[in-house]
Design a protein around this motif. Structure first.
Motif, PDB file in Angstrom:
ATOM      1  N   SER A   9     -11.021  -0.890  -2.600  1.00  0.00           N
ATOM      2  CA  SER A   9     -12.471  -1.096  -2.550  1.00  0.00           C
ATOM      3  C   SER A   9     -13.167   0.014  -1.770  1.00  0.00           C
ATOM      4  O   SER A   9     -14.398   0.078  -1.735  1.00  0.00           O
ATOM      5  N   ASN A  10     -12.375   0.868  -1.129  1.00  0.00           N
ATOM      6  CA  ASN A  10     -12.939   1.944  -0.321  1.00  0.00           C
ATOM      7  C   ASN A  10     -13.792   1.434   0.834  1.00  0.00           C
ATOM      8  O   ASN A  10     -14.717   2.121   1.273  1.00  0.00           O
ATOM      9  N   LEU A 154      -7.643   2.487  -8.393  1.00  0.00           N
ATOM     10  CA  LEU A 154      -7.222   2.694  -7.010  1.00  0.00           C
ATOM     11  C   LEU A 154      -7.669   4.063  -6.494  1.00  0.00           C
ATOM     12  O   LEU A 154      -8.206   4.193  -5.403  1.00  0.00           O
ATOM     13  N   SER A 155      -7.457   5.073  -7.315  1.00  0.00           N
ATOM     14  CA  SER A 155      -7.794   6.433  -6.887  1.00  0.00           C
ATOM     15  C   SER A 155      -9.238   6.791  -7.224  1.00  0.00           C
ATOM     16  O   SER A 155      -9.681   7.906  -6.947  1.00  0.00           O
ATOM     17  N   HIS A 156      -9.950   5.835  -7.787  1.00  0.00           N
ATOM     18  CA  HIS A 156     -11.384   6.007  -8.059  1.00  0.00           C
ATOM     19  C   HIS A 156     -11.663   7.224  -8.922  1.00  0.00           C
ATOM     20  O   HIS A 156     -12.450   8.097  -8.562  1.00  0.00           O
ATOM     21  N   HIS A 233       1.320   7.843  -7.918  1.00  0.00           N
ATOM     22  CA  HIS A 233       2.335   6.807  -7.739  1.00  0.00           C
ATOM     23  C   HIS A 233       1.778   5.382  -7.707  1.00  0.00           C
ATOM     24  O   HIS A 233       2.189   4.528  -8.482  1.00  0.00           O
ATOM     25  N   HIS A 234       0.851   5.123  -6.796  1.00  0.00           N
ATOM     26  CA  HIS A 234       0.362   3.750  -6.672  1.00  0.00           C
ATOM     27  C   HIS A 234      -0.522   3.332  -7.836  1.00  0.00           C
ATOM     28  O   HIS A 234      -0.514   2.172  -8.253  1.00  0.00           O
ATOM     29  N   GLU A 235      -1.279   4.287  -8.348  1.00  0.00           N
ATOM     30  CA  GLU A 235      -2.091   4.002  -9.536  1.00  0.00           C
ATOM     31  C   GLU A 235      -1.174   3.543 -10.674  1.00  0.00           C
ATOM     32  O   GLU A 235      -1.477   2.577 -11.396  1.00  0.00           O
ATOM     33  N   ASN A 236      -0.062   4.208 -10.828  1.00  0.00           N
ATOM     34  CA  ASN A 236       0.870   3.879 -11.896  1.00  0.00           C
ATOM     35  C   ASN A 236       1.594   2.559 -11.657  1.00  0.00           C
ATOM     36  O   ASN A 236       1.857   1.805 -12.591  1.00  0.00           O
ATOM     37  N   GLU A 237       1.881   2.302 -10.397  1.00  0.00           N
ATOM     38  CA  GLU A 237       2.501   1.011 -10.078  1.00  0.00           C
ATOM     39  C   GLU A 237       1.588  -0.137 -10.484  1.00  0.00           C
ATOM     40  O   GLU A 237       2.027  -1.141 -11.037  1.00  0.00           O
ATOM     41  N   ILE A 254      -3.102   0.119   1.731  1.00  0.00           N
ATOM     42  CA  ILE A 254      -3.321   0.843   2.983  1.00  0.00           C
ATOM     43  C   ILE A 254      -2.593   2.187   2.903  1.00  0.00           C
ATOM     44  O   ILE A 254      -1.414   2.238   2.549  1.00  0.00           O
ATOM     45  N   HIS A 255      -3.314   3.248   3.240  1.00  0.00           N
ATOM     46  CA  HIS A 255      -2.721   4.590   3.155  1.00  0.00           C
ATOM     47  C   HIS A 255      -2.928   5.377   4.436  1.00  0.00           C
ATOM     48  O   HIS A 255      -4.034   5.448   4.953  1.00  0.00           O
TER      49      HIS A 255
END
Length: 480
Positions: A9-10, A154-156, A233-237, A254-255
């Motif tokens: 959600s940024n 996720l990566s917007h 990675h996380h976008e693909n997950e 969380i990054h």
RNA sequence: GGCGACGUGGCCGAGUGGUUAGGCAGCGGACUGCAAAUCCGUGUACCCCAGUUCGAUCCUGGGCGUCGCCUCCA
């Protein structure tokens, strides 16, 4: 109220676990083909502190961190070293654990390895193929990115925007350049497993989708990793897991920020990395751990010797206070500091939790701790009496119990801390201290000062107190 | 090219629409045989420009600079 920054959600969001008191978290671990570097230490340290704080808040935390034990780099490295890839990965899993233990990072609840989940990965591929989210092409299985409408959430970024600025290689097997591999056909001589599409091995992203679901179930509460994992990675997950199960994958993402060296990201490819192993030769692991706390976890952290030396000085200040507290003898006279001590703990707890509740703000939490240190030094200087001193002692113990359990620093006793780097035998040192005490008694200050200076050169600092002379040993460093 | 982050006193590093972050270093004082440690005091800090506002470092717009992701990566 705990608020965490959610990459999805940024924004900072109130943290509400899916199931009451239970928190399930999954953190992406390392690919085991080499020693861990300081960047790995940061990621591990950050999520260790998040986990510890959740425990402190009373949550029941299940913490999963995986090992990627099959990929191109592993195959390459095992060929170069001419050792079986399984031996290589076993070695570096052990080395990883040793590094993490030395940094006082709690062992995860589960540490799954990718190669233990081949069967489930094949099953997920089949599910995705059946649902139309994946396709086979020359023995490879690819994820059909365009089929997943939320791809990029996720990566917007939007798929169209990415296509516009595309600078990725063309691969004839793919329908779309952004499609990613779930399963790759084996090349001759490579490690492989039997699948419905022939011999092959898993792609990178699918292992995390499979292992997290298998161990934690879906959805789970927190998924974490370094900032560089957000895309792809996380976008693909997310694409894999949410397409396969038709439900939410992880609630909070969380990054952590990077470790920089001279304003640049520390990374394998740039070659500007320091292994944890090498840093620990020069600096105690607690110094490294403390250093990680000095910057907020989402900011980049500049790695340098100067910063480690500063961290060491801060720890010296902490241990000095603890040491003086331990050595204090309350008399009949003096003041009752009970009220001040109790107030101090109360203020600390309030500030510490407010800091940590605000997206795990460790620098602010440390500021609260330093206020306790100054206050305690002041109270000690006011000579607490036999009633006030135990109250003060109890107050400081309460504070440092929290510091120890949540931040994972001050694990030593002050005696240990100031002795770790003792460069000469203790007998010899005690003899010199005695000689200096004798010289002082005879007003032979020249001799006394000579002894003191001599010891200073080997890293030992003497301090005269009412109860005699004490020493503090610090590491003699060859650089700077 | 697309997307994003950041720019705070000598250094590091939080934070906030008006009132002390904190650490390290410096300076003055107390303490000490002298030190060290500690305490007390001490710093016209918020990249530049314009706007909103009674008031902005904090909000808005523009500029400059640094960095990151888009390729393996914690």
């Amino acid at each position: 109220m705990l608020r965490v920054f959610n990459t999805l959600s940024n924004t900072k969001e109130e943290f509400k676990p899916i199931n009451e008191n239970k928190v399930n978290m999954y953190v992406c671990g390392v690919t085991v083909y080499d020693f861990c570097h300081v960047g790995h230490a940061r990621s591990s340290g950050v999520f260790d502190i998040i986990r510890r704080y959740l425990l402190h808040k009373g949550y029941d935390v299940t913490f999963v961190k995986n090992f990627t034990d099959i990929d191109d780099k592993i195959i390459k490295r095992s060929n170069e070293a001419n050792i079986p890839w399984t031996e290589l990965t076993a070695k570096f899993m052990d080395e990883h654990n040793a590094d993490m233990d030395s940094l006082n990072i709690l062992r995860p609840t589960h540490t799954p390895k990718a190669t233990d989940y081949i069967k489930q990965m094949i099953e997920m591929c089949e599910t995705l193929i059946n649902k139309g989210f994946a396709y086979e092409s020359n023995g490879d299985i690819y994820y059909r990115v365009q089929k997943f409408e939320e791809y990029g959430k996720l990566s917007h970024r939007k798929l169209e925007d990415m296509m516009a600025g595309a600078r990725i290689e063309v691969n004839d097997n793919k329908e779309n350049p952004f499609d990613f591999v779930l399963w790759k056909a084996a090349k001759p001589g490579e490690p492989s497993w039997t699948s419905p599409w022939g011999e092959g091995r898993p792609g990178w992203h699918i292992e995390c989708s499979v292992m997290s679901e298998d161990i934690l179930g879906l959805p789970f509460d927190i998924h974490g990793g370094g900032k560089d994992l957000v895309f792809p990675h996380h976008e693909n997950e997310i694409a894999q897991s949410e397409a396969a199960c038709g439900c939410m994958f992880s609630k909070y993402w969380i990054h952590n920020g990077f470790v920089n060296v001279n304003q640049e990201k520390m990374s394998k490819s740039l070659g500007n990395f320091f292994t944890i192993r090498d840093v620990l030769k020069e600096f105690d692991a607690e110094i490294v751990r403390y250093f990680l706390l000095t910057t907020h976890y989402r900011s980049s952290l500049d790695f340098s010797q100067d910063h480690l030396l500063e961290a060491e000085k801060s720890l010296n200040r902490i241990y000095t206070m603890l040491d003086e507290l331990n050595r204090f003898n309350p008399g009949k006279k003096g003041v009752d500091v009970t009220a001040e001590a109790e107030k101090m703990v109360e203020t600390f707890m309030q500030k510490f939790e407010a800091a940590m509740d605000d997206d795990f703000n460790t620098p602010e939490a440390l500021a609260a701790m330093f206020e306790v240190i100054r206050e305690t030094n002041t109270l000690l200087a006011s000579k607490p009496n036999k009633i006030g001193f135990p109250a003060l002692l109890k107050a400081v113990e309460t504070v440092f119990c929290v510091i120890k359990s949540v931040l994972g620093v001050t694990k030593y006793s002050p005696e240990e801390w100031f002795r770790i780097n003792l460069s000469i035998p203790e007998d010899e040192l005690n003899a010199k201290i005695q000689a200096r005490t004798d010289a002082k008694k005879n007003k032979d200050f020249a001799t006394a000062d000579n002894i003191r200076n001599e010891l200073l050169e080997v890293g030992i600092e003497l301090q005269d107190t009412i109860d005699g002379t004490i020493y503090r040993a610090s590491k003699i460093r060859t650089f700077s």
